[in-house]
Design an enzyme around this catalytic site. Structure first.
Site, mmCIF file in Angstrom:
data_model
loop_
_atom_site.group_PDB
_atom_site.id
_atom_site.type_symbol
_atom_site.label_atom_id
_atom_site.label_comp_id
_atom_site.label_asym_id
_atom_site.label_seq_id
_atom_site.Cartn_x
_atom_site.Cartn_y
_atom_site.Cartn_z
ATOM 1 N N HIS A 93 31.142 -24.663 -4.233
ATOM 2 C CA HIS A 93 29.951 -24.977 -3.440
ATOM 3 C C HIS A 93 29.711 -23.829 -2.467
ATOM 4 O O HIS A 93 30.669 -23.308 -1.897
ATOM 5 C CB HIS A 93 30.153 -26.270 -2.632
ATOM 6 N N HIS A 111 34.727 -40.354 -15.694
ATOM 7 C CA HIS A 111 34.930 -40.216 -14.246
ATOM 8 C C HIS A 111 34.950 -41.651 -13.714
ATOM 9 O O HIS A 111 33.919 -42.318 -13.694
ATOM 10 C CB HIS A 111 33.758 -39.414 -13.669
ATOM 11 N N ASP A 168 39.269 -29.516 -12.029
ATOM 12 C CA ASP A 168 38.054 -30.018 -11.371
ATOM 13 C C ASP A 168 37.502 -28.945 -10.419
ATOM 14 O O ASP A 168 37.023 -29.234 -9.323
ATOM 15 C CB ASP A 168 38.295 -31.333 -10.619
ATOM 16 N N HIS A 178 40.609 -36.729 -13.795
ATOM 17 C CA HIS A 178 41.132 -36.717 -12.412
ATOM 18 C C HIS A 178 41.605 -38.061 -11.853
ATOM 19 O O HIS A 178 41.083 -38.538 -10.853
ATOM 20 C CB HIS A 178 40.106 -36.080 -11.460
ATOM 21 N N HIS A 237 38.426 -29.277 -17.162
ATOM 22 C CA HIS A 237 37.520 -29.784 -16.134
ATOM 23 C C HIS A 237 37.059 -28.681 -15.186
ATOM 24 O O HIS A 237 37.569 -28.521 -14.080
ATOM 25 C CB HIS A 237 38.268 -30.871 -15.349
ATOM 26 N N HIS A 284 33.648 -26.945 -13.343
ATOM 27 C CA HIS A 284 32.220 -26.951 -13.020
ATOM 28 C C HIS A 284 31.805 -25.498 -12.830
ATOM 29 O O HIS A 284 32.171 -24.877 -11.836
ATOM 30 C CB HIS A 284 31.960 -27.764 -11.752
ATOM 31 N N LEU A 285 31.062 -24.986 -13.788
ATOM 32 C CA LEU A 285 30.695 -23.567 -13.727
ATOM 33 C C LEU A 285 29.305 -23.368 -13.124
ATOM 34 O O LEU A 285 28.882 -22.240 -12.885
ATOM 35 C CB LEU A 285 30.786 -22.946 -15.120
#
Lengths: 311, 426
Positions: free
Chosen positions: B307, B177, B303, B230, B58, B60-61
């Protein structure tokens, strides 16, 4: 005291100290020329990201009576609408030389976030449904003025209406409880927060069971969008169950006090004219607003200099 | 041609054995596990564990679309430093990973970075809009084995049923999710006494649990395999435990932050603690840990959600949810001290490799002939997290200034050292 962001941060000593200082400000406001030079050379910026009439005017009047300079940040014409971040806005105004920000914002926690980005004092004039500490100070002062009570021990205060979305309720529950009052929340479960078991309050769902036993009846504004959100089926039904009606006025104790933070929704939570209630303090709440905010500004920005003299 | 590497003196942790030995690597493979081996490059690993490299289910790239927050290269580097040799890239990119072109792009960017295997997941529905199925067969032919709309749950029960039926035919896994959106409108934090005080809209546990329940029952009638992303609540763990007892093909993951941080942190008004699903209560943490220990939860997944600072400087209601995880996961898990080293390796490498269906090249025992995707970590080393020294392009870690226990020393990816002594090699 550097900031006024919540009643919790203020504590009992801070609260009673500000109420005493307000007496002094009320005296200044009685003078033929209600203005002193106490904050001459100081600058107070109003940063209102949400509509407000009385709170903003009340702060600006208070600042002017203490001879502070004021500036108003008008959101609709500001760079916020051009994508400037809140941090940049605060930094820019700080660079102009500001001693205090009076902040109102629809988002919870903004006064705490802003205080990381400026050396100025922060006064919370309402953050989301979280806190509105100067309103609580106004309300405590107004009750004290009407009852001549230094402590609220044994006093029964009922707060009626949309507790869930109310910053006034959150600040007042803390302030009234600190001063010793017994607070009852009156609302349908849909207008209460999910879990109030740790708050120093009792909860009732029927106003008629509470109204005859209460010393202070504090009515909250019900915003019409609560109906669209399904919190109440209709405003009419809400008004019948939780509004202040003639019948309920008659059920009040003879010396009971009625309060409302304004602006009132006539025909919803207030089915009567406040002047029809013998002990309505709604106009005193507005009048005391200026004195309380003078006390707050002086406490945060005053250098201990005396409050005498003429501006 | 290829330089041989010898990892010296670590404890080799495999499924059925544990021994102190040297590990020799050549031409992308482990060639020998024995004492006193010699090679071109010796990596000291005394006091350390060597295991198969970690696999994050999990991550987020952010590339394509939000390169200001992270790129596949910076995320890969963060992963390598965290001991990972494979990252499952979440599909909520812009454009989203619902076409072969985007899947191929993500994989190619991963190869260019060359620090970990970047394994793109595919969307379940077109554009993650929850309205119609993504071309799952095409994506499956392009190598996608795990499908998810992560960031969103698939709200429409009929569509989710169709997706599971279709997935069964393709032999792929759907990952959900779990969030019933009607119950979380405007939600900022867990619905609890703390959100009462703060006047913030709550994200109730039931919003997760309803979808966990729905999907368990959909798996029961479709027979497709399903992975829960998650999980964050006590009742979710109980539901999955019961489903596994019934023999359903279900797996589940939990994040390091849901094992270590609680809802009360939101009272700081710092949006670094805003995450979706939200931080929950201490009782939920206990239940999640119990779930890890009894096998209800199969994997620890980060996860990892970078940001940019300006986004996280917004107010709690407006700031995007998510926190960094790749470089701190191992340290958080070991600092929590809830399970044995072998369990940690199972939860972070062996099991997730299997769930992602990459267990032919990842999550293998460290034995001669195995692909050399390895992690060498010191389980006792304590270190303090400095957000500015992380390799991620963003700094939104909730562990800034916190002391963690356990740190990656070396990472070997396809036989090459990507991290030596805690330093990324490229």
């Amino acid at each position: 005291m550097k900031h006024l962001r919540s009643i919790d941060e203020l504590g009992l000593d801070g609260l009673t100290g500000l109420l005493q200082l307000t007496d002094h400000m009320a005296e200044i406001n009685q003078r033929p020329v209600p203005k002193v030079p106490a904050l001459r050379g100081r600058t107070v910026a109003s940063l209102f990201f949400e509509d407000s009439t009385r709170t903003r005017l009340s702060f600006e009047t208070a600042a002017k009576r203490l001879s502070a300079d004021t500036m108003t940040f008008n959101v609709s014409t500001s760079s916020v609408n051009k994508g400037e971040s809140l941090r940049d806005t605060v930094a820019t105004i700080t660079d102009m030389g500001v001693d205090a920000f009076v902040v109102r914002h629809k988002s919870v926690g903004i006064p705490w976030q802003i205080s990381q980005w400026t050396t100025a004092s922060i006064i919370n004039a309402g953050d989301g449904a979280h806190q509105h500490p100067t309103q609580a100070l106004v309300d405590c002062y107004t009750i004290r003025e009407a009852t001549h009570a230094q402590s609220f021990a044994g006093m029964k205060i009922a707060i009626v209406g949309d507790i869930k979305h109310s910053r006034v309720a959150r600040s007042n529950i803390q302030a009234f409880s600190l001063l010793g009052a017994k607070v009852t929340l009156v609302a349908p479960p849909t207008l209460l927060p999910p879990d109030v078991s740790h708050w120093p309050v009792t909860v009732a769902h029927k106003l008629d069971e509470v109204v005859s036993q209460t010393d202070v009846l504090y009515m909250l504004r019900l915003q019409s969008e609560r109906m669209a959100q399904g919190h109440v089926p209709t405003l009419r039904e809400y008004s019948e169950q939780y509004g202040l009606t003639h019948k309920r006025v008659l059920a009040l104790k003879s010396d009971a006090i009625v309060m409302h933070p304004g602006p009132m929704n006539r025909g919803v939570e207030m089915q009567i004219d406040p002047s029809d209630v013998k002990n309505s303090l709604i106009h005193r709440q507005v009048a005391n607003g200026v004195s309380v905010r003078m006390a707050v500004l002086f406490e945060l920005l005053g250098s201990g200099s005396n409050l005498g003299g003429q501006a | 041609m290829s330089q041989s590497i010898v990892i010296k003196g670590a404890t080799v942790v495999n499924r059925n054995s544990q021994q102190v030995a040297d590990v020799k690597i050549e031409n992308g493979l482990v060639v020998e596990v024995a004492k006193n081996l010699k090679g071109d490059l010796h990596l000291d690993a005394s006091g350390c564990i060597v295991s198969s490299g970690f696999v994050d289910l999990h991550a987020h790239l952010r590339e394509p679309g939000k390169e200001e927050a992270e790129t596949i290269e910076t995320g890969s580097r963060a992963g390598a430093l965290g001991g990972y040799t494979a990252l499952i890239a979440m599909p909520n990119t812009d454009p989203p990973q619902d076409s072969v072109a985007v899947i191929d792009f993500v994989r190619e960017q991963g190869k260019r970075a060359g620090l970990v295997d970047v394994v793109p997941s595919g969307c379940i529905t077109l554009g993650r809009q929850g309205e119609s199925l993504a071309p799952m067969a095409e994506l499956s032919l392009a190598g996608v084995t795990l499908f998810t709309d992560d960031g969103n749950g698939v709200q429409d029960a009929a569509l989710m049923r169709r997706a599971l039926e279709y997935a069964r035919g393709l032999g792929v896994t759907l990952a959900q999710h779990c969030e019933v959106a009607e119950l979380t409108k405007g939600a900022v934090m867990n619905e609890c006494s703390c959100c009462t005080d703060l006047g913030l809209p709550g994200w109730p546990a039931i919003a997760e649990e309803l979808m966990v329940f729905r999907d368990i029952e959909l798996v029961r009638i479709t027979g497709a395999s399903m992975h829960f992303l998650h999980l964050s609540t006590k009742r979710s763990v109980e539901l999955v435990r019961a489903a596994k007892r019934d023999g359903l093909p279900i797996t589940a993951e939990v994040t390091p932050h849901h094992l270590s941080l609680t809802q009360e942190l939101l009272a700081s008004y710092d949006s670094v603690y805003k995450v979706n699903p939200p931080l929950r209560s201490a009782a939920d943490i206990r239940a999640l840990k119990d779930g890890l220990l009894d096998g209800t939860i199969d994997a620890i997944a980060t996860d990892h959600a970078p940001h940019p600072r300006r986004d996280k400087e917004m107010s709690l209601d407006l700031a995007p949810p998510g926190m960094l995880g790749l470089e701190t996961a191992l340290g958080v898990v070991l600092a929590e001290g809830m399970c044995e080293i072998r369990d940690v390796v199972a939860l972070m490498s062996w099991n997730p490799a299997k769930i992602a269906r990459i267990d032919g090249t990842h999550g293998l025992d460290v034995v001669a002939g195995a692909n050399a995707n390895l992690c060498v970590f010191d389980p006792e080393l304590t270190w303090s997290v400095d957000p500015d020294r992380l390799a991620s392009k963003s700094t939104n870690t909730p562990y800034a200034g916190k002391t963690l226990r356990g740190r990656v020393r070396h990472t070997i990816f396809k036989g090459t050292a990507t991290v030596i002594d805690g330093q990324a090699q490229k």
